[in-house]
Design a protein around this motif. Structure first.
Motif, PDB file in Angstrom:
ATOM      1  N   ALA A 162       0.854  -1.200   0.000  1.00  0.00           N
ATOM      2  CA  ALA A 162       0.000   0.000   0.000  1.00  0.00           C
ATOM      3  C   ALA A 162       0.886   1.244   0.000  1.00  0.00           C
ATOM      4  CB  ALA A 162      -0.923  -0.013   1.216  1.00  0.00           C
ATOM      5  N   PRO A 163       1.570   1.520  -1.102  1.00  0.00           N
ATOM      6  CA  PRO A 163       2.515   2.659  -1.146  1.00  0.00           C
ATOM      7  C   PRO A 163       1.868   4.004  -0.852  1.00  0.00           C
ATOM      8  CG  PRO A 163       2.094   1.781  -3.354  1.00  0.00           C
ATOM      9  CD  PRO A 163       1.522   0.799  -2.385  1.00  0.00           C
ATOM     10  N   GLN A 164       0.562   4.131  -1.096  1.00  0.00           N
ATOM     11  CA  GLN A 164      -0.110   5.400  -0.824  1.00  0.00           C
ATOM     12  C   GLN A 164      -0.112   5.726   0.672  1.00  0.00           C
ATOM     13  OE1 GLN A 164      -1.565   2.630  -1.771  1.00  0.00           O
ATOM     14  NE2 GLN A 164      -3.386   2.227  -0.527  1.00  0.00           N
ATOM     15  N   MET A 165       0.071   4.691   1.495  1.00  0.00           N
ATOM     16  CA  MET A 165       0.080   4.908   2.938  1.00  0.00           C
ATOM     17  C   MET A 165       1.369   5.557   3.430  1.00  0.00           C
ATOM     18  SD  MET A 165      -2.880   4.051   3.776  1.00  0.00           S
ATOM     19  CE  MET A 165      -2.771   4.114   5.555  1.00  0.00           C
ATOM     20  N   LEU A 166       2.339   5.731   2.535  1.00  0.00           N
ATOM     21  CA  LEU A 166       3.562   6.451   2.897  1.00  0.00           C
ATOM     22  C   LEU A 166       3.256   7.891   3.310  1.00  0.00           C
ATOM     23  CD1 LEU A 166       6.005   5.148   0.154  1.00  0.00           C
ATOM     24  CD2 LEU A 166       6.256   4.813   2.626  1.00  0.00           C
ATOM     25  N   LEU A 167       2.102   8.394   2.886  1.00  0.00           N
ATOM     26  CA  LEU A 167       1.675   9.725   3.316  1.00  0.00           C
ATOM     27  C   LEU A 167       1.528   9.796   4.833  1.00  0.00           C
ATOM     28  CD1 LEU A 167      -1.012  10.474   0.576  1.00  0.00           C
ATOM     29  CD2 LEU A 167       1.228  11.573   0.805  1.00  0.00           C
ATOM     30  N   PHE A 168       1.283   8.648   5.452  1.00  0.00           N
ATOM     31  CA  PHE A 168       1.088   8.586   6.901  1.00  0.00           C
ATOM     32  C   PHE A 168       2.327   8.041   7.620  1.00  0.00           C
ATOM     33  CE2 PHE A 168      -3.074   8.252   4.939  1.00  0.00           C
ATOM     34  CZ  PHE A 168      -3.837   9.134   5.687  1.00  0.00           C
ATOM     35  N   LEU A 169       3.464   7.991   6.924  1.00  0.00           N
ATOM     36  CA  LEU A 169       4.672   7.369   7.475  1.00  0.00           C
ATOM     37  C   LEU A 169       5.059   7.862   8.873  1.00  0.00           C
ATOM     38  CD1 LEU A 169       7.085   5.476   7.122  1.00  0.00           C
ATOM     39  CD2 LEU A 169       8.253   7.319   5.874  1.00  0.00           C
ATOM     40  N   PRO A 170       5.009   9.161   9.172  1.00  0.00           N
ATOM     41  CA  PRO A 170       5.417   9.598  10.523  1.00  0.00           C
ATOM     42  C   PRO A 170       4.541   9.048  11.638  1.00  0.00           C
ATOM     43  CG  PRO A 170       5.388  11.455   8.996  1.00  0.00           C
ATOM     44  CD  PRO A 170       4.703  10.316   8.293  1.00  0.00           C
ATOM     45  N   TYR A 171       3.302   8.678  11.305  1.00  0.00           N
ATOM     46  CA  TYR A 171       2.385   8.161  12.333  1.00  0.00           C
ATOM     47  C   TYR A 171       2.945   6.904  12.995  1.00  0.00           C
ATOM     48  CZ  TYR A 171      -2.104   6.596  14.340  1.00  0.00           C
ATOM     49  OH  TYR A 171      -3.108   6.175  15.183  1.00  0.00           O
ATOM     50  N   PRO A 172       3.304   5.847  12.243  1.00  0.00           N
ATOM     51  CA  PRO A 172       3.911   4.693  12.909  1.00  0.00           C
ATOM     52  C   PRO A 172       5.321   4.968  13.425  1.00  0.00           C
ATOM     53  CG  PRO A 172       3.883   4.359  10.529  1.00  0.00           C
ATOM     54  CD  PRO A 172       3.039   5.566  10.808  1.00  0.00           C
ATOM     55  N   MET A 173       6.032   5.942  12.840  1.00  0.00           N
ATOM     56  CA  MET A 173       7.387   6.235  13.303  1.00  0.00           C
ATOM     57  C   MET A 173       7.398   6.765  14.729  1.00  0.00           C
ATOM     58  SD  MET A 173       9.218   7.739   9.855  1.00  0.00           S
ATOM     59  CE  MET A 173      10.656   8.349  10.715  1.00  0.00           C
ATOM     60  N   THR A 174       6.300   7.417  15.160  1.00  0.00           N
ATOM     61  CA  THR A 174       6.247   7.913  16.538  1.00  0.00           C
ATOM     62  C   THR A 174       6.352   6.769  17.543  1.00  0.00           C
ATOM     63  OG1 THR A 174       3.811   7.842  16.485  1.00  0.00           O
ATOM     64  CG2 THR A 174       4.871   9.942  15.955  1.00  0.00           C
ATOM     65  N   ASN A 175       5.927   5.589  17.124  1.00  0.00           N
ATOM     66  CA  ASN A 175       6.020   4.406  17.970  1.00  0.00           C
ATOM     67  C   ASN A 175       7.464   4.166  18.399  1.00  0.00           C
ATOM     68  OD1 ASN A 175       4.376   1.913  18.876  1.00  0.00           O
ATOM     69  ND2 ASN A 175       6.192   1.007  17.947  1.00  0.00           N
ATOM     70  N   TYR A 176       8.396   4.446  17.486  1.00  0.00           N
ATOM     71  CA  TYR A 176       9.809   4.163  17.730  1.00  0.00           C
ATOM     72  C   TYR A 176      10.570   5.382  18.229  1.00  0.00           C
ATOM     73  CZ  TYR A 176       8.027   0.211  15.291  1.00  0.00           C
ATOM     74  OH  TYR A 176       7.239  -0.861  14.933  1.00  0.00           O
ATOM     75  N   HIS A 177      10.040   6.572  17.962  1.00  0.00           N
ATOM     76  CA  HIS A 177      10.621   7.750  18.619  1.00  0.00           C
ATOM     77  C   HIS A 177      10.487   7.599  20.131  1.00  0.00           C
ATOM     78  CE1 HIS A 177      10.855   9.245  14.661  1.00  0.00           C
ATOM     79  NE2 HIS A 177       9.746   9.958  14.613  1.00  0.00           N
ATOM     80  N   ALA A 178       9.413   6.937  20.555  1.00  0.00           N
ATOM     81  CA  ALA A 178       9.158   6.759  21.991  1.00  0.00           C
ATOM     82  C   ALA A 178      10.136   5.796  22.644  1.00  0.00           C
ATOM     83  CB  ALA A 178       7.724   6.267  22.214  1.00  0.00           C
ATOM     84  N   ILE A 179      10.893   5.044  21.856  1.00  0.00           N
ATOM     85  CA  ILE A 179      11.888   4.149  22.457  1.00  0.00           C
ATOM     86  C   ILE A 179      13.315   4.557  22.094  1.00  0.00           C
ATOM     87  CG2 ILE A 179      10.229   2.246  22.379  1.00  0.00           C
ATOM     88  CD1 ILE A 179      11.794   0.990  20.140  1.00  0.00           C
ATOM     89  N   ASP A 180      13.472   5.463  21.141  1.00  0.00           N
ATOM     90  CA  ASP A 180      14.794   5.859  20.654  1.00  0.00           C
ATOM     91  C   ASP A 180      15.335   7.144  21.266  1.00  0.00           C
ATOM     92  OD1 ASP A 180      15.622   3.871  18.908  1.00  0.00           O
ATOM     93  OD2 ASP A 180      14.505   4.679  17.225  1.00  0.00           O
ATOM     94  N   LEU A 181      14.460   8.080  21.551  1.00  0.00           N
ATOM     95  CA  LEU A 181      14.891   9.439  21.890  1.00  0.00           C
ATOM     96  C   LEU A 181      15.723   9.507  23.166  1.00  0.00           C
ATOM     97  CD1 LEU A 181      14.809  12.477  21.377  1.00  0.00           C
ATOM     98  CD2 LEU A 181      12.637  12.550  22.619  1.00  0.00           C
ATOM     99  N   ILE A 182      15.182   9.047  24.273  1.00  0.00           N
ATOM    100  CA  ILE A 182      15.853   9.160  25.568  1.00  0.00           C
ATOM    101  C   ILE A 182      17.190   8.401  25.588  1.00  0.00           C
ATOM    102  CG2 ILE A 182      15.698   8.654  28.033  1.00  0.00           C
ATOM    103  CD1 ILE A 182      14.065  11.072  27.062  1.00  0.00           C
ATOM    104  N   PRO A 183      17.265   7.181  25.074  1.00  0.00           N
ATOM    105  CA  PRO A 183      18.570   6.498  25.056  1.00  0.00           C
ATOM    106  C   PRO A 183      19.661   7.297  24.348  1.00  0.00           C
ATOM    107  CG  PRO A 183      16.829   4.940  24.595  1.00  0.00           C
ATOM    108  CD  PRO A 183      16.191   6.291  24.594  1.00  0.00           C
ATOM    109  N   PHE A 184      19.302   7.951  23.235  1.00  0.00           N
ATOM    110  CA  PHE A 184      20.298   8.742  22.508  1.00  0.00           C
ATOM    111  C   PHE A 184      20.715   9.967  23.316  1.00  0.00           C
ATOM    112  CE2 PHE A 184      21.615  11.936  19.356  1.00  0.00           C
ATOM    113  CZ  PHE A 184      22.620  11.219  18.711  1.00  0.00           C
ATOM    114  N   LEU A 185      19.751  10.658  23.905  1.00  0.00           N
ATOM    115  CA  LEU A 185      20.070  11.827  24.719  1.00  0.00           C
ATOM    116  C   LEU A 185      20.941  11.449  25.918  1.00  0.00           C
ATOM    117  CD1 LEU A 185      16.658  13.744  24.775  1.00  0.00           C
ATOM    118  CD2 LEU A 185      18.712  14.320  23.460  1.00  0.00           C
ATOM    119  N   ALA A 186      20.772  10.221  26.405  1.00  0.00           N
ATOM    120  CA  ALA A 186      21.525   9.776  27.578  1.00  0.00           C
ATOM    121  C   ALA A 186      22.998   9.518  27.269  1.00  0.00           C
ATOM    122  CB  ALA A 186      20.892   8.503  28.147  1.00  0.00           C
TER     123      ALA A 186
END
Length: 229
Positions: A162-186
């Motif tokens: 479903a390539p048209q769903m790439l328009l919503f790509l940041p939506y699922p990416m937030t799932n992983y920002h929630a596990i990536d951000l703090i470890p990197f800042l640390a």
């Protein structure tokens, strides 16, 4: 506007705007389904981390940078995994519904973690290699690793169909920002000073995707062996 000591340029601002629009559209189109509720819970969790980022980035100071990064990432992933128990746990048979008792739900969650925590330990070990080898600015890291997680965790097959769903790509990416951000800042100020500024930094994307595919295959095979798949 600054974040983590970094002034937000035009590209981060565009990405934040794109993320906001994709979330609003996705929820409006899907309604408050279990998947939408899961995503919104994760986004709230992300906002809490952002609000408390200075404090959270200082936890576990007695660990080495590598151990600290991997442990923090895995712990945050376990929390996010809990949000997914009502929609997409590691096995459908572990999904928690309205008729699931607290004890049974807790058991399902523990079983889920038995399969997913070892995988996240491996995944964050791979990410550690890249961030300690190559230079990533904060926003470069957030987008590259968010994309790598999203595509690796089944997204590559979803978007191919479903390539048209790439328009919503940041939506699922937030799932992983929630596990990536703090470890990197640390650990960002304790990484190897000789890190390279190189296009090879983008190899993190196929590297993480490949790690997900290997770990996912092992998990599915074990799930079938234990009658969970």
């Amino acid at each position: 506007m600054t974040f983590g000591g970094t002034t937000l340029g035009i590209r981060p601002k565009i990405y934040c705007f794109w993320t906001t629009v994709s979330i609003l559209l996705a929820v409006a189109l899907a309604g408050f389904s279990s998947e939408s509720v899961t995503r919104l819970l994760v986004i709230v969790f992300l906002f809490v981390q952002i609000a408390w980022r200075s404090t959270l980035a200082k936890v576990l100071p007695w660990f080495s940078p590598k151990t600290r990064f991997i442990v923090l990432g895995t712990v945050l992933a376990a929390v996010v995994e809990g949000c997914h128990m009502i929609s997409t746990p590691v096995f459908r048979s572990l999904r928690i519904g309205w008729d699931t008792s607290f004890t049974q739900g807790l058991l399902y969650y523990v079983i889920d973690l038995l399969f997913t925590v070892p995988a996240y330990l491996v995944i964050f070990s791979v990410i550690w290699y890249f961030i300690n080898q190559y230079h990533y600015s904060l926003w470069h890291y957030v987008v590259v690793m968010g994309l790598a997680h999203t595509l690796g965790d089944g997204g590559i097959f979803f978007f191919l169909n479903a390539p048209q769903m790439l328009l919503f790509l940041p939506y699922p990416m937030t799932n992983y920002h929630a596990i990536d951000l703090i470890p990197f800042l640390a650990v960002c100020d304790r990484l190897r000073p000789e890190r390279l500024s190189s296009p090879f930094a983008y190899l993190a994307v196929p590297g993480v995707i490949g790690t997900y595919l290997v770990c996912g295959t092992i998990i599915k095979l074990l799930g079938r062996a234990f009658g969970l798949e």
